[in-house]
Design an enzyme around this catalytic site. Sequence first.
Site, mmCIF file in Angstrom:
data_model
loop_
_atom_site.group_PDB
_atom_site.id
_atom_site.type_symbol
_atom_site.label_atom_id
_atom_site.label_comp_id
_atom_site.label_asym_id
_atom_site.label_seq_id
_atom_site.Cartn_x
_atom_site.Cartn_y
_atom_site.Cartn_z
ATOM 1 N N GLY A 84 -83.702 52.116 29.926
ATOM 2 C CA GLY A 84 -84.821 51.437 30.588
ATOM 3 C C GLY A 84 -85.150 52.045 31.942
ATOM 4 O O GLY A 84 -86.318 52.165 32.311
ATOM 5 N N LYS A 95 -93.982 51.938 19.026
ATOM 6 C CA LYS A 95 -95.286 51.349 19.351
ATOM 7 C C LYS A 95 -95.904 52.006 20.577
ATOM 8 O O LYS A 95 -95.238 52.240 21.570
ATOM 9 C CB LYS A 95 -95.116 49.847 19.634
ATOM 10 C CG LYS A 95 -94.844 49.046 18.385
ATOM 11 C CD LYS A 95 -94.819 47.558 18.700
ATOM 12 C CE LYS A 95 -93.428 47.024 18.596
ATOM 13 N NZ LYS A 95 -92.902 46.202 19.606
ATOM 14 N N GLY A 149 -81.105 56.292 26.507
ATOM 15 C CA GLY A 149 -81.276 55.414 25.363
ATOM 16 C C GLY A 149 -81.142 56.154 24.055
ATOM 17 O O GLY A 149 -80.265 57.003 23.898
ATOM 18 N N ARG A 188 -71.227 57.426 29.925
ATOM 19 C CA ARG A 188 -71.583 56.818 31.214
ATOM 20 C C ARG A 188 -70.380 56.762 32.157
ATOM 21 O O ARG A 188 -70.548 56.823 33.374
ATOM 22 C CB ARG A 188 -72.145 55.413 31.010
ATOM 23 C CG ARG A 188 -73.616 55.430 30.624
ATOM 24 C CD ARG A 188 -74.127 54.027 30.414
ATOM 25 N NE ARG A 188 -75.587 54.002 30.398
ATOM 26 C CZ ARG A 188 -76.304 52.910 30.170
ATOM 27 N NH1 ARG A 188 -75.700 51.756 29.938
ATOM 28 N NH2 ARG A 188 -77.612 52.953 30.186
HETATM 29 C C1 3PG Z 1 -78.757 49.733 30.005
HETATM 30 O O1 3PG Z 1 -77.846 49.808 29.192
HETATM 31 O O2 3PG Z 1 -79.922 50.101 29.755
HETATM 32 C C2 3PG Z 1 -78.448 49.265 31.385
HETATM 33 O O3 3PG Z 1 -77.078 49.140 31.550
HETATM 34 C C3 3PG Z 1 -79.190 47.993 31.729
HETATM 35 O O4 3PG Z 1 -78.786 46.929 30.919
HETATM 36 P P1 3PG Z 1 -79.723 45.649 30.782
HETATM 37 O O5 3PG Z 1 -80.921 46.082 29.994
HETATM 38 O O6 3PG Z 1 -78.899 44.601 30.075
HETATM 39 O O7 3PG Z 1 -80.129 45.220 32.164
#
Ligand code: 3PG
Length: 394
Positions: free
Chosen positions: A373, A199, A350, A36
């Site tokens: 997310g 899920k 992710g 990142r």
């Molecule tokens: C992540 O790692 O998905 C983002 O930096 C967002 O982090 P958060 O879910 O704690 O808002």
Amino acid sequence: MRKRSIRDTDVTGKTVLVRVDFNVPMRNRAVTDDSRIRAALPTLNLLGDRGAQVVVCSHFGRPKGQVVEEMRLAPVRARLSELLGLAVQDAAGPSGETPVRVASALADGEFALLENLRFDPGEEANDAGFSKYLAGLADVYVNDAFGAAHRAHASTVGVADYLPAVAGLLMERELEMLGKVMTRDDAASPVVAIVGGAKVADKIQVLRHLARKVDMILIGGGMVAAFFAARGESGGAVVVTGEDASAAAGLLDTKGVEVVIPTDVITAPEFRENATATLHKSSNIPRAELILDIGPDTSKKYSEIISKARTLIWNGPMGVFEWSRFARGSEAVARAVAANRQATSVIGGGSTAELVGSLGLVDQITHVSTGGGASLEFLEGKVLPGVAALDDAE
Ligand code: 3PG
Ligand code: MG
């Protein structure tokens, strides 16, 4: 709507507040994966080269509005300094007098990093006072934090009310690449989505949205149980609710998209790394067993489909890839995606990004998203607040 870009913004001699997502994996206070940070370098180097005075800011972890020593950004600042090849100053804060002083003392081409934004309760509250404070540090606001664009916080949304607000290069690329895989035209077809996850409830919005945008969806992960249940077959030991089964049935019935489910799976009697792994045909899964991976026939079939795709989007592993006994399906899919050089391939962030990273395949993929997310919400068709807040392009 296209957003105004850093490329077309005059920043020379100006102080620029850049929101990045440096919420990176860390162990013993050292950064263990700097992807990142590297991903933000094009924007940061552009600003440095153009002679901006750069104030970088990020959240880290979830300190909930208080100072948490282990969540300070010092290790991130050290790594960023190495990657930029210059000393990034400590702007401290994230509020109070020090950041104001450090920011105004910056010379053209110099950088400072604000302390973890979430140490201030105003950040997550999207507080107007904290938003104004952040805006007061700079002349221009750049959002390059795609990974945090699904959060409506002071540094991602509020601040944009008080400054010219433009997209950084990473933000632009993320939106372009993730947008591209959801555009089905002649050049891009067949568009194949690969969606895994534990899920079906977690992925149903993505699946429904993709079903309108792509030609084929290959399903993997624990959620395959719901698809077997939808056909009236055993999904093994997990309890599939009626709601999940009907959501899966609805997808299987969707016109205009082919939803493919595994023909064989790897199961285990318990959710444990060294549990005994057994191969079963999908129509024949014992009621006491948990589905922990797709099987070899399915891997082969999915790999063939992937090899013929012109556009690929992948979100969610095919099984419990952290455990070697249940990692083969995810590995086979990762290798097939990487091997298809004619396709535009995009990996949602992710755990899927982690997976291709651990296999050393990142360079063979067109784009690996830095958002977990955020990429999920984008693929669900949602408008990300951090994107919406930016100025529209002329
Ligand atoms: C992540 O790692 O998905 C983002 O930096 C967002 O982090 P958060 O879910 O704690 O808002
Ligand atoms: Mg200055």
